[in-house]
Design a protein around this motif. Sequence first.
Motif, short mmCIF file in Angstrom:
data_model
loop_
_atom_site.label_atom_id
_atom_site.label_comp_id
_atom_site.label_asym_id
_atom_site.label_seq_id
_atom_site.Cartn_x
_atom_site.Cartn_y
_atom_site.Cartn_z
N ALA A 49 0.85 -1.18 0.00
CA ALA A 49 0.00 0.00 0.00
C ALA A 49 0.88 1.23 0.00
O ALA A 49 2.01 1.19 0.49
N GLU A 50 0.35 2.33 -0.53
CA GLU A 50 1.07 3.58 -0.53
C GLU A 50 0.11 4.72 -0.27
O GLU A 50 -1.09 4.61 -0.51
N ILE A 51 0.67 5.81 0.24
CA ILE A 51 -0.13 6.98 0.57
C ILE A 51 0.63 8.22 0.16
O ILE A 51 1.82 8.36 0.44
N VAL A 59 -4.11 0.75 -2.22
CA VAL A 59 -3.89 -0.56 -1.61
C VAL A 59 -3.99 -1.59 -2.72
O VAL A 59 -4.94 -1.57 -3.49
N VAL A 60 -3.03 -2.48 -2.80
CA VAL A 60 -2.95 -3.33 -3.99
C VAL A 60 -3.22 -4.79 -3.67
O VAL A 60 -3.10 -5.24 -2.53
N GLY A 61 -3.60 -5.48 -4.71
CA GLY A 61 -3.66 -6.92 -4.72
C GLY A 61 -4.59 -7.56 -3.72
O GLY A 61 -5.69 -7.07 -3.44
N PHE A 67 -6.53 -4.34 4.39
CA PHE A 67 -5.48 -3.48 4.93
C PHE A 67 -5.82 -2.02 4.65
O PHE A 67 -6.36 -1.69 3.59
N THR A 68 -5.44 -1.16 5.58
CA THR A 68 -5.63 0.27 5.43
C THR A 68 -4.33 0.99 5.78
O THR A 68 -3.74 0.73 6.83
N ILE A 69 -3.90 1.88 4.89
CA ILE A 69 -2.71 2.67 5.15
C ILE A 69 -3.14 4.07 5.57
O ILE A 69 -4.11 4.62 5.06
#
Length: 118
Positions: A49-51, A59-61, A67-69
């Motif tokens: 994940a990236e922010i 959030v990938v895949g 999941f939460t970033i």
Amino acid sequence: QVQLVESGGGLVQPGGSLRLSCAASGIIFSGYAMAWYRQAPGKQRELVAEIGSSGYTNVVGSVKGRFTISRDNTKNILYLQMNSLKPEDTAVYSCKRHPRLAWERAYWGQGTQVTVSS
């Protein structure tokens, strides 16, 4: 001294939750995109994940929806909330500060182990 220090990893049962933290020091945090990666044994490191600096998230895949970033720019901390964990989520999770300009380097933390097992 530049540091990205992850914490919050550990052993959790399938279906459980963990929250990872990545504390940044010695570098500018708020104006940079940040990310979580993971690497399972025998596998290549992959983006989780990236922010962005403005809060935009990706959030990938297979972790999408679980999941939460997030980030707290007042504390220079990056978070990864992981719910409904599965054995296949077992990996070393690392945080990264993306470079913003062409001549900048990326910064990585040392990683924290997450093991999902009954």
